[in-house]
Motif scaffolding. Sequence first.
Motif, mmCIF file in Angstrom:
data_model
loop_
_atom_site.group_PDB
_atom_site.id
_atom_site.type_symbol
_atom_site.label_atom_id
_atom_site.label_comp_id
_atom_site.label_asym_id
_atom_site.label_seq_id
_atom_site.Cartn_x
_atom_site.Cartn_y
_atom_site.Cartn_z
ATOM 1 N N ASN A 270 -6.791 1.324 -16.028
ATOM 2 C CA ASN A 270 -5.653 2.225 -15.851
ATOM 3 C C ASN A 270 -5.065 2.737 -17.166
ATOM 4 O O ASN A 270 -3.957 3.240 -17.186
ATOM 5 C CB ASN A 270 -4.586 1.592 -14.947
ATOM 6 C CG ASN A 270 -4.090 0.255 -15.483
ATOM 7 O OD1 ASN A 270 -4.315 -0.085 -16.639
ATOM 8 N ND2 ASN A 270 -3.417 -0.500 -14.635
ATOM 9 N N TYR B 293 -8.511 -3.891 -8.464
ATOM 10 C CA TYR B 293 -7.127 -4.036 -8.889
ATOM 11 C C TYR B 293 -6.132 -3.361 -7.925
ATOM 12 O O TYR B 293 -5.123 -3.932 -7.534
ATOM 13 C CB TYR B 293 -7.016 -3.433 -10.281
ATOM 14 C CG TYR B 293 -5.631 -3.229 -10.784
ATOM 15 C CD1 TYR B 293 -4.870 -4.304 -11.198
ATOM 16 C CD2 TYR B 293 -5.087 -1.950 -10.846
ATOM 17 C CE1 TYR B 293 -3.591 -4.111 -11.668
ATOM 18 C CE2 TYR B 293 -3.809 -1.754 -11.321
ATOM 19 C CZ TYR B 293 -3.065 -2.835 -11.730
ATOM 20 O OH TYR B 293 -1.807 -2.629 -12.193
ATOM 21 N N TYR B 294 -6.428 -2.111 -7.537
ATOM 22 C CA TYR B 294 -5.465 -1.360 -6.734
ATOM 23 C C TYR B 294 -5.317 -1.957 -5.340
ATOM 24 O O TYR B 294 -4.217 -2.025 -4.796
ATOM 25 C CB TYR B 294 -5.871 0.117 -6.662
ATOM 26 C CG TYR B 294 -5.885 0.755 -8.026
ATOM 27 C CD1 TYR B 294 -4.690 0.991 -8.687
ATOM 28 C CD2 TYR B 294 -7.077 1.051 -8.670
ATOM 29 C CE1 TYR B 294 -4.683 1.533 -9.962
ATOM 30 C CE2 TYR B 294 -7.079 1.590 -9.944
ATOM 31 C CZ TYR B 294 -5.880 1.834 -10.593
ATOM 32 O OH TYR B 294 -5.877 2.353 -11.850
ATOM 33 N N ASP C 95 -0.460 5.704 -11.542
ATOM 34 C CA ASP C 95 -1.200 4.448 -11.632
ATOM 35 C C ASP C 95 -1.927 4.303 -12.970
ATOM 36 O O ASP C 95 -2.756 3.415 -13.136
ATOM 37 C CB ASP C 95 -2.196 4.327 -10.462
ATOM 38 C CG ASP C 95 -3.278 5.389 -10.496
ATOM 39 O OD1 ASP C 95 -3.286 6.218 -11.433
ATOM 40 O OD2 ASP C 95 -4.124 5.401 -9.591
ATOM 41 N N ILE D 143 2.890 -1.096 -11.323
ATOM 42 C CA ILE D 143 1.603 -1.366 -11.981
ATOM 43 C C ILE D 143 1.658 -2.821 -12.452
ATOM 44 O O ILE D 143 2.450 -3.162 -13.330
ATOM 45 C CB ILE D 143 1.367 -0.400 -13.158
ATOM 46 C CG1 ILE D 143 1.312 1.049 -12.651
ATOM 47 C CG2 ILE D 143 0.107 -0.769 -13.918
ATOM 48 C CD1 ILE D 143 1.286 2.105 -13.742
ATOM 49 N N LEU E 153 -5.023 4.409 -1.436
ATOM 50 C CA LEU E 153 -6.236 3.728 -1.900
ATOM 51 C C LEU E 153 -7.467 4.532 -1.524
ATOM 52 O O LEU E 153 -7.519 5.134 -0.452
ATOM 53 C CB LEU E 153 -6.349 2.345 -1.250
ATOM 54 C CG LEU E 153 -5.226 1.346 -1.539
ATOM 55 C CD1 LEU E 153 -5.391 0.126 -0.648
ATOM 56 C CD2 LEU E 153 -5.254 0.950 -3.002
ATOM 57 N N THR F 239 -3.309 -5.215 -5.632
ATOM 58 C CA THR F 239 -1.882 -4.936 -5.843
ATOM 59 C C THR F 239 -1.239 -4.450 -4.547
ATOM 60 O O THR F 239 -0.122 -4.852 -4.203
ATOM 61 C CB THR F 239 -1.716 -3.872 -6.949
ATOM 62 O OG1 THR F 239 -2.349 -4.365 -8.126
ATOM 63 C CG2 THR F 239 -0.252 -3.624 -7.265
#
Length: 320
Positions: free
Chosen positions: A142, A217-218, A27, A124, A209, A221
């Motif tokens: 990232n 962001y993660y 990531d 990503i 996560l 996504t």
Amino acid sequence: MAFSNSSLVSCTRISPNKNVGRTHSIDTVTIHCVVGQTSAESLGAFFADPDLEASSNYGVGYDGKIGLYVEEKDRSWCTSSSANDNRAVTIEVASDTYAPYKITDAAYSSLVQLLADICRRNGIAALSWSASRDDRLSHRVNMTAHRDYANKSCPGDYIYEREAQIAAEVNRLLGTNGAAAPAARQDTSGGSSDIKEVQSWLNGYGFALEVDGVYGYYTRTALTKALQKELNNKYGAGLVVDGIYGSCTAGAVRNLYNGCVSKPVKVLQGLLICNGCDTGGLDGIFGAKTEAAVRAYQSKKGLCVDGIAGRETFRALCCG
Ligand SMILES: [Zn+2]
């Protein structure tokens, strides 16, 4: 997570200096400077020496040619940090031997292409850089830097001062704008228990996560990927699960409204909850409270307020 390697590589010389496998999904990217205007081949020969105890996943030569030294499935020995290298793809770029360790234009443009390729294959959605060392060390962004982990000037000021520009150029290739990228972990004070529930549920899809109740962001996504998976499952949409809400994903979205019961409804509720709306639960049932949440969100975003979640509502939710 299925790993792959870049097809942009023109020379492969696998280094013995690595750990087989990773403890974390990819990531993050970390760009380094070689301190020498080498070719991809000679950098590969350098890392082939086991006594060196160093390597990188990729190298970019002065002429822009790209080498592969440690497959993406494996952890390179590059950034003086096991934790970083277990989650990062590391790239050494040929540079001058003196400050600011300038790289050639050919190497720069290959680097941008390689980064975009790494992002696409690893889900990503966008790269993000922060001038704050703290943001980098805590992975709020990232892109990380070797100098944060060791007393080194790597990646050199030439690259370091261009990290944000590199991110912007990569994001342009990815079709995402910088605003959609991290830096955006807004409130880190405790987080929300509702968002934690969403994160735990998403981890059931195989994401890793942090269940911290913080919508960043993660998590966003992962929600977009969950949407893509469920559109594939329910409607046979055949989408690439890349976490990018593009025209294909938008085209596959069906309208969701009061009375619908489905996994896509559950993803919708997850997105709404993470955007601060009360859906009355995360249960896949589109009832009165979920409708009210859709209306409230549409109103806040200046969308047509009809209580029906379609392409535009999902676009706003997935693209921030
Ligand atoms: Zn370095």
